[in-house]
Design a protein around this motif. Structure first.
Motif, mmCIF file in Angstrom:
data_model
loop_
_atom_site.group_PDB
_atom_site.id
_atom_site.type_symbol
_atom_site.label_atom_id
_atom_site.label_comp_id
_atom_site.label_asym_id
_atom_site.label_seq_id
_atom_site.Cartn_x
_atom_site.Cartn_y
_atom_site.Cartn_z
ATOM 1 N N LEU A 118 -4.872 -8.548 0.407
ATOM 2 C CA LEU A 118 -6.026 -7.672 0.595
ATOM 3 C C LEU A 118 -6.991 -8.256 1.626
ATOM 4 O O LEU A 118 -7.618 -7.519 2.396
ATOM 5 C CB LEU A 118 -6.738 -7.441 -0.734
ATOM 6 N N GLU A 121 -6.759 1.445 -3.685
ATOM 7 C CA GLU A 121 -5.685 0.474 -3.928
ATOM 8 C C GLU A 121 -5.160 0.666 -5.345
ATOM 9 O O GLU A 121 -5.531 -0.049 -6.278
ATOM 10 C CB GLU A 121 -6.199 -0.953 -3.721
ATOM 11 N N LEU A 170 -11.767 -1.250 -2.496
ATOM 12 C CA LEU A 170 -10.418 -1.175 -3.070
ATOM 13 C C LEU A 170 -10.219 0.074 -3.913
ATOM 14 O O LEU A 170 -9.285 0.134 -4.727
ATOM 15 C CB LEU A 170 -10.159 -2.429 -3.923
ATOM 16 N N TYR A 183 0.849 -1.197 0.000
ATOM 17 C CA TYR A 183 0.000 0.000 0.000
ATOM 18 C C TYR A 183 0.886 1.248 0.000
ATOM 19 O O TYR A 183 1.771 1.386 0.840
ATOM 20 C CB TYR A 183 -0.911 0.025 1.225
#
Length: 472
Positions: free
Chosen positions: A321, A336, A333, A150
């Motif tokens: 995840l 992301e 997400l 991340y």
């Protein structure tokens, strides 16, 4: 009296062929069973029954495995092997029906929670809630494993993200993880040009799977954006290997200011990193202070993030995840930036659900599309719902991965900036401090508004909205 069809009478049957046909018909109705049980009903030996089942398996008509729960097998008196499993057999089509019914039943058992309960769950799951924070090197390693890949603004990692999850966080702890080879750092997203190092998106990642979050990058296109000093340093690193800053400065004939600028460009382009996090820390500090700083600790080297195969990378991302959020679905997400498309992740999740490794169903109400969760996350969700809200105020940085304001809810989004602070109460974003300005996101009573303003500013302030000065 039974009379066989004429077509059957004309065929010369061997004992083995006849036994195969008898078992074929029996398997279509009995469900999961063992060779011993079939042999007993037909009056044949276990060996003959097993031989016939193997022939049916070679045709694709039946499958073998362990299909019956342990307690049921013991109740029925089925013997187990030394490994604790029983070899059972089941008709392929019947097993597929049983599997579909099982998944449908498991999904029907789940009672979804609201978005606010889910946010409270995420604060506990990611150890941001004060009672769930971790400590020590092991705790930090667990946090890095959860946030693997991340990207956060470089200066936000140690200012807000890690201290929010690790009690009494010390920079030396992250340095140690990096120097022991457990953790690395780098820019993983495609570079769009040199940017200030403090605002450069940087990810922490596990060195055990270095290519999980980065696809093959066209370095030639990235190099065209570099300045002359950065290009010379890049060539020096290719020819000399990992080098200390002074060695690079000497080899490239750079002064302190040029050295800092060249390293900053290469870091922002995602081409180099240092052995420890101290190198990035020094670079961010020098950039923030607007003056050169030559003590970039440790050696600097070219990044060797060889991409894994596409399938391996997508499966690794899908599992990470799940560790990060406990429950995953498409909308979650949104931030992301390095993750694979949802259609690829969903294929992995469906396969894991079919294996029984994860759960599928409706876990969070109001979220469209498929949802998948770890078994322990489902139990934790139930606990959060039973406990109910506690009314406490929780403040996170706008750069925090849990800044999901406007993503899980219908309100406006808050930009992912390290200097922004967001206050939550009972899983609801109630106020935000952007720079020097405090702005409420929900209607609050005066006393609660003043308490939240003090939490955001880091001190008592005379107003609950508007200009209040910088947070401490």
């Amino acid at each position: 009296t039974l009379h066989a069809p004429a077509s059957r009478l004309l065929r010369a049957w061997t004992r083995e062929e006849a036994l195969v046909e008898l078992l074929r018909g029996r398997m279509a109705i009995v469900g999961p069973t063992t060779a011993a049980a079939l042999g007993e009903t037909l009056g044949v030996s276990d060996f003959d029954a097993n031989t016939a089942l193997v022939m049916l398996e070679s045709e694709g008509a039946v499958l073998r495995g362990a299909f019956t729960p342990r307690s049921s097998s013991e109740f029925l008196g089925v013997p187990r092997s030394s490994s604790g499993t029983v070899e059972e057999w089941c008709d392929r089509r019947l097993l597929a029906r049983i599997h579909r019914y099982t998944l449908t039943r498991l999904r029907a058992e789940i009672e979804p929670v609201g978005a606010t309960d889910f946010m409270r769950f995420l604060f506990a799951w990611q150890h941001v809630a004060p009672s769930t924070r971790l400590s020590g090197m092991d705790g930090l390693q667990e946090v890095v494993s959860m946030l693997d890949g991340y990207e956060v603004a470089a200066h936000a990692w140690e200012r807000s993200v890690l201290p929010a999850r690790v009690d009494r966080y010390e920079p030396s702890m992250l340095d140690m993880l990096c120097l022991t080879g457990e953790v690395g750092w780098a820019r993983l997203s495609p570079a769009s040009g040199a940017s200030p190092v403090g605002a450069t998106p940087i990810a922490l990642f596990l060195r055990a799977t270095p290519g999980t979050w980065r696809e093959g990058a066209a370095e030639s296109s990235i190099e065209t954006m570099l300045g002359d000093c950065a290009k010379r340093m890049l060539e020096a690193l290719r020819s000399r290997g990992a080098s200390f800053p002074r060695e690079l400065a000497s080899a490239c004939a750079l002064n302190d200011d040029e050295l800092q600028r060249a390293i900053g460009e290469l870091v922002s382009a995602g081409l180099v990193a240092s052995d420890g996090f101290a190198g990035l820390r020094a670079l961010v500090s020098a950039s923030h202070e607007r003056r050169p700083k030559t003590s970039f600790s440790g050696r600097w080297s070219l990044l060797d993030l060889t991409p894994a195969s596409r399938d391996e990378a997508v499966e690794a991302q899908a599992r990470t995840l799940l560790r990060r959020y406990g429950v995953v679905f498409r909308r979650l997400l949104t931030r992301e930036s390095n993750a694979a498309p949802w259609r690829e992740l969903a294929r992995v999740y469906r396969r894991l659900e079919a294996r029984g490794e994860i759960r599928g169903g409706r876990f969070v109400s109001g979220m469209s599309g498929e949802q998948f969760a770890l078994g322990e996350a489902v139990e934790r969700l139930r606990e959060i719902r039973r406990e109910g809200p506690d009314g406490k105020v929780l403040v996170i940085s706008g750069a925090d991965p849990l800044n999901l304001t406007g993503i899980l809810t219908t309100g406006e989004r808050v930009r992912a900036i390290g200097g922004t602070r967001i206050a939550y109460r009972n899983g609801v974003a109630v106020s935000v401090m952007e720079g020097d300005i405090l702005r409420p996101l929900a209607e609050l009573e005066d006393a609660a508004a003043m308490e939240i303003a003090a939490a955001l500013a880091g001190r008592r302030v005379p107003v609950s909205r508007g200009f209040v000065g910088r947070a401490s």
